[in-house]
Structure formats: C-alpha cells, structure tokens
Design a protein around this motif. Structure first.
Motif, PDB file in Angstrom:
ATOM      1  N   ARG A 195      29.710  -1.463  18.212  1.00  0.00           N
ATOM      2  CA  ARG A 195      30.135  -0.173  17.675  1.00  0.00           C
ATOM      3  C   ARG A 195      31.113  -0.394  16.526  1.00  0.00           C
ATOM      4  O   ARG A 195      32.019  -1.223  16.627  1.00  0.00           O
ATOM      5  CB  ARG A 195      30.799   0.653  18.773  1.00  0.00           C
ATOM      6  N   LEU A 196      30.895   0.331  15.436  1.00  0.00           N
ATOM      7  CA  LEU A 196      31.754   0.201  14.259  1.00  0.00           C
ATOM      8  C   LEU A 196      32.553   1.486  14.089  1.00  0.00           C
ATOM      9  O   LEU A 196      32.271   2.486  14.762  1.00  0.00           O
ATOM     10  CB  LEU A 196      30.886  -0.064  13.018  1.00  0.00           C
ATOM     11  N   ALA A 197      33.511   1.449  13.165  1.00  0.00           N
ATOM     12  CA  ALA A 197      34.313   2.656  12.909  1.00  0.00           C
ATOM     13  C   ALA A 197      33.382   3.808  12.538  1.00  0.00           C
ATOM     14  O   ALA A 197      32.356   3.595  11.888  1.00  0.00           O
ATOM     15  CB  ALA A 197      35.285   2.384  11.777  1.00  0.00           C
ATOM     16  N   GLY A 198      33.726   5.020  12.982  1.00  0.00           N
ATOM     17  CA  GLY A 198      32.919   6.191  12.653  1.00  0.00           C
ATOM     18  C   GLY A 198      31.743   6.354  13.603  1.00  0.00           C
ATOM     19  O   GLY A 198      30.892   7.218  13.413  1.00  0.00           O
ATOM     20  N   GLY A 199      31.656   5.481  14.635  1.00  0.00           N
ATOM     21  CA  GLY A 199      30.610   5.622  15.651  1.00  0.00           C
ATOM     22  C   GLY A 199      29.311   4.930  15.299  1.00  0.00           C
ATOM     23  O   GLY A 199      28.367   4.947  16.089  1.00  0.00           O
ATOM     24  N   ASP A 200      29.218   4.306  14.109  1.00  0.00           N
ATOM     25  CA  ASP A 200      27.985   3.588  13.751  1.00  0.00           C
ATOM     26  C   ASP A 200      27.832   2.364  14.633  1.00  0.00           C
ATOM     27  O   ASP A 200      28.792   1.854  15.200  1.00  0.00           O
ATOM     28  CB  ASP A 200      28.014   3.147  12.283  1.00  0.00           C
ATOM     29  N   GLN A 201      26.597   1.868  14.651  1.00  0.00           N
ATOM     30  CA  GLN A 201      26.254   0.723  15.487  1.00  0.00           C
ATOM     31  C   GLN A 201      25.659  -0.345  14.578  1.00  0.00           C
ATOM     32  O   GLN A 201      24.883  -0.031  13.686  1.00  0.00           O
ATOM     33  CB  GLN A 201      25.194   1.245  16.494  1.00  0.00           C
ATOM     34  N   GLY A 202      25.997  -1.607  14.755  1.00  0.00           N
ATOM     35  CA  GLY A 202      25.355  -2.655  13.950  1.00  0.00           C
ATOM     36  C   GLY A 202      26.192  -3.906  13.826  1.00  0.00           C
ATOM     37  O   GLY A 202      27.226  -4.049  14.508  1.00  0.00           O
ATOM     38  N   ALA A 203      25.747  -4.814  12.947  1.00  0.00           N
ATOM     39  CA  ALA A 203      26.477  -6.062  12.723  1.00  0.00           C
ATOM     40  C   ALA A 203      27.650  -5.790  11.794  1.00  0.00           C
ATOM     41  O   ALA A 203      27.530  -4.979  10.872  1.00  0.00           O
ATOM     42  CB  ALA A 203      25.559  -7.102  12.100  1.00  0.00           C
ATOM     43  N   GLY A 204      28.771  -6.467  12.030  1.00  0.00           N
ATOM     44  CA  GLY A 204      29.906  -6.293  11.132  1.00  0.00           C
ATOM     45  C   GLY A 204      31.205  -6.109  11.882  1.00  0.00           C
ATOM     46  O   GLY A 204      32.284  -6.050  11.286  1.00  0.00           O
ATOM     47  N   ARG A 205      31.107  -6.031  13.211  1.00  0.00           N
ATOM     48  CA  ARG A 205      32.299  -5.845  14.044  1.00  0.00           C
ATOM     49  C   ARG A 205      33.060  -7.176  14.128  1.00  0.00           C
ATOM     50  O   ARG A 205      32.437  -8.226  14.369  1.00  0.00           O
ATOM     51  CB  ARG A 205      31.762  -5.457  15.420  1.00  0.00           C
ATOM     52  N   LEU A 206      34.354  -7.140  13.936  1.00  0.00           N
ATOM     53  CA  LEU A 206      35.152  -8.377  13.968  1.00  0.00           C
ATOM     54  C   LEU A 206      34.898  -9.130  15.277  1.00  0.00           C
ATOM     55  O   LEU A 206      34.859  -8.522  16.355  1.00  0.00           O
ATOM     56  CB  LEU A 206      36.646  -8.036  13.849  1.00  0.00           C
ATOM     57  N   ALA A 207      34.724 -10.442  15.181  1.00  0.00           N
ATOM     58  CA  ALA A 207      34.548 -11.265  16.377  1.00  0.00           C
ATOM     59  C   ALA A 207      35.729 -11.054  17.322  1.00  0.00           C
ATOM     60  O   ALA A 207      36.828 -10.689  16.888  1.00  0.00           O
ATOM     61  CB  ALA A 207      34.448 -12.729  15.975  1.00  0.00           C
TER      62      ALA A 207
END
Ligand code: CTP
Length: 400
Positions: A154-166
């Motif tokens: 889960r990313l900021a703003g509720g999006d889902q995908g690659a890019g979340r800090l390890a």
C-alpha cells in the motif's frame, strides 16, 4: 557483534511520506551500536521533525550546507563516514546523485564520500517504473551503490504497487552487509575482467561479448572487504574505489600483466573471457575491401591459467571461470581439474539474465575439495560476495 557497532553512519532522509520509517531505521542503527549522523533534506523536514532524529541519534540533525559552524561540513561528513545510508531516497535524490549534482548537504555528502553507499528508494509505482529512475539506479549500481529494492504494497493515497520503502529490518540488514565483513584485510587479490581483443588488422579485432561487469564486481567486493586489489581489464568501466586498474587488450598482454604479478598475490580470480584463438599474422595496416576477403588463419593462444595452477604456491587460491553453453557442470569440472584450480565458477552464459553483458548472473561454484554451491540469478555484486566467501573459507582452512 553487529558490523554496525562503533561505525559512523550518515543517515540521509529525503522528502517522502516514508520518511517516518527512517525514524525506526535510526533507532535500530543506534541500538546496534552505530554512531548515527542524520542529514535531512528540506523536503524531509516537511514530513518528519528534526528534533525526533536529534533525540534518537548520536549527533544533532544536519539539514543545510550553510548553517554549520564547520565551513566544509559536506566533505567532512562524507570523509568521516563508514557508510552513507539514504532512506527513503526520492526520485529527485537518485537523479541528482546519478548526475553528480550536489544541490544540498545530502547530495554533497554522497559525492564527497568514499564509503559504501546504500540507497533505499520509495516512491509511487509510476515514478519507480519510469525509465529515468531505473536508468539512474542502473548507473548507480554500476558504480557500486547498493540499492535496497522497494517492496510491493500500500502506498500513500491508498494506491497499491511497487515503490513502498523496504522494511526497517531489511534496510538495517543491508547496512550491516555493506559494512562487513573486513575478512580480506591484508590480502592481495588479482582479478581479470572483460574479453580479450585479438587484432585482424590495424582496425579490426576478434573479441567476445564479455562486458567485464562480473570482474569489476569481484574487484569492488574484494576491495570493500579490505583486500589490496589489482584489476587487469580489457574494458573501460568506472574503477571501483581503491582498486588499481591495469588496462590490457590482447591475451598476450593480459598474460604478461597477470603472470608478472601472480606469484606475489594471495588470490587470483580469472573472470576474464580470454580468447582461445587469434589471427596468426595480423596486418599492421587496414586491409582494403578491394584486396578481396582475407583468409583468416588462426593460431591457439597460450592458456596461462594452466601455468598459474601448476606453479601456485602453498596457500595461494586460484579461481577460474568456465563460460559454457552445454554440459555446464561437466565442462567446468573438467577445467577445475585440468587447470589445478581451487575453485571454478560454472557460468551458463546461455541462461536468461546470466553471463555476458547482464547486471545479474546465475552460477554454480565448484571446489577442488568437492564443494558445490548453486547461486541463483542475482546481482553480479552478490555473486561476487558468494565467490569471495568461498575464497575466505579456503584461506581460513589453509591458515588454520
Ligand atoms: N583462460 C586463460 N587463458 C586462455 C583461455 C582461458 O587463462 N588462453 C582462463 C579463463 O580466464 C577462465 C578459464 O581459463 O578463467 C576457462 O576459460 P574458458 O574459455 O571457459 O575455457 P577454455 O579452457 O578456454 O575451454 P573452452 O573455451 O574450450 O571451453
């Protein structure tokens, strides 16, 4: 004891929502005994409070090139660091660092340091997947920077995908790996890299697809572990910090450079793809088209790895590579015995993502003592790590 204990770590924090997780990274580094110097970009201070880091870390937070009593804080921070760790790293930080632009204290510190650098990207999936970001990261990896891949989630703003800090424990483990071990301190290592080039005439050569990436990764890893490294190379890549590079082109030049040094070194790693044949009578001028198609008469080159194996002194470790496309393990095993090597790296260069030109490799390590280790497809630096672990194990055994 953790390799972090007593080490000076510059913790760079850039302006992304994941900056709050850097607080946990900072706490874990301090708990492991590290001396942490937090450097926050102005973007980071919009997401997290400098006071939080100052309270947790070993030194007050630094945020600017200009408000320090020390007139040259960026060079001092970079020079004194044992490691620079950036978490989270935004696309802007990655781009500036790759381009060599020192627009703030953190990028200036990154350019001023010779210490290992670990960066932990975090951003939205679209940005993470953008070729600009991926190309910048590939460039930084080639320069020896360790990149801790972001997770999917889960990313900021509720999006889902690659890019979340390890996760913080993954980041701290990467920092630990980047700092240690110094198990090649005082050891001399000679590495060869790249494909040799055999002249046909004054402008044309016979060569192979070897990029030298695996050899450079081995040299970088050996140097990071404390070895004194000489790299005999046919390719012109950025030299790893602290490594002496000797440029060569032909097999004969490589042989002269290697054989002249090999008796004095503790470890030889022959990662180069050396030509087996060369034109017997290369023309010293450019052959012209209207002279007709030249008859290429080839002669064998000398296999000097055989000599190194035969004349190796007690305790010396010789590692060969076997670039194969068929019967990979059998071929490598045959070369291991015929060349009297301690270790051979069986490299199926036809496997997807492995061998020539790739940043990744998949190999099987074979030892004269019956040792076998499969190394699945991973970054060439990681492959280098495994090969040198096997070298260290053999050195420890022979000196025990
Ligand atoms: N090598 C060498 N001198 C040569 C040829 C190869 O020192 N003239 C070294 C390479 O650097 C490598 C090892 O020998 O570490 C094996 O090289 P490779 O090309 O895989 O094997 P060859 O013995 O040349 O056999 P073949 O090409 O038939 O597979």
């Amino acid at each position: 004891m953790s390799s972090l204990a007593g080490r000076r770590i510059v913790l760079g924090v850039t302006g992304g929502i994941a900056a709050y997780k850097a607080i946990e990274v900072c706490r874990r580094l301090v708990d492991a005994g590290a001396h942490v110097v937090p450097v926050l970009t102005s973007g980071a201070t919009r997401f997290v409070g400098a006071v939080t880091f100052s309270a947790l870390a070993s030194e007050p937070v630094k945020t600017s090139l200009w408000d320090d009593a020390d007139p040259i804080p960026h060079t001092r921070l970079g020079q004194e660091a044992d490691l620079v760790l950036v978490a989270p790293a935004t696309a802007r930080l990655i781009g500036s660092y790759a381009a060599g632009i020192s627009s703030d204290l953190l990028t200036a510190t990154l350019l001023a340091t010779r210490a290992p650098v670990v960066i932990c990207p975090a951003m939205h999936t679209e940005m993470w997947e953008h070729p600009a970001v991926q190309d910048n990261l590939a460039l930084l990896r080639r320069r020896g920077v360790i990149v801790v891949e972001p997770a999917v989630g889960r990313l900021a703003g509720g999006d889902q995908g690659a890019g979340r800090l390890a996760d913080p424990e993954v980041i701290v483990a990467a920092a630990e790996r980047a700092l240690g071990p110094r198990d090649l301190e005082g050891v001399t290592v000679l590495v060869t890299a790249g494909g040799t080039r055999e002249p046909i005439d004054a402008v044309r050569v016979i060569t192979n697809r070897s990029s030298g990436k695996q050899g450079y990764a081995l040299a970088a890893e050996a140097a990071a572990r404390g070895a004194t490294v000489t790299l005999i190379s046919t390719v012109n890549r950025t030299p790893p910090p602290g490594v002496v590079v000797v440029p060569v082109s032909t097999t004969a030049e490589m042989e002269e450079a290697v054989v002249g040094r090999a008796t004095d070194v503790d470890v030889v790693v022959m990662a180069a793809a050396v030509a087996d044949f060369r034109p017997k009578a290369p023309a010293d001028r450019k052959l012209k088209k209207d002279e007709g198609v030249p008859e290429l008469v080839l002669e064998p080159t000398h296999d000097f790895l055989v000599d190194l194996g035969r004349t190796k002194r007690p305790g010396q470790i010789i590692v060969g590579f076997a670039a194969e496309t068929d019967d990979v393990i059998e071929g490598a095993r045959r070369k291991l015995a015929a060349k009297h090597l301690d270790l051979i790296v069986a490299n199926d260069v036809s496997a997807p993502g492995a061998g020539f030109e790739h940043d990744t490799n998949a190999v099987t390590l074979l030892g004269a003592d019956g040792f076998v280790q499969d190394v699945p497809l991973i970054d060439k630096r990681e492959v280098a790590r495994v090969i040198l672990d096997a070298v260290v194990a053999r050195r420890n055994r022979s000196t025990a």
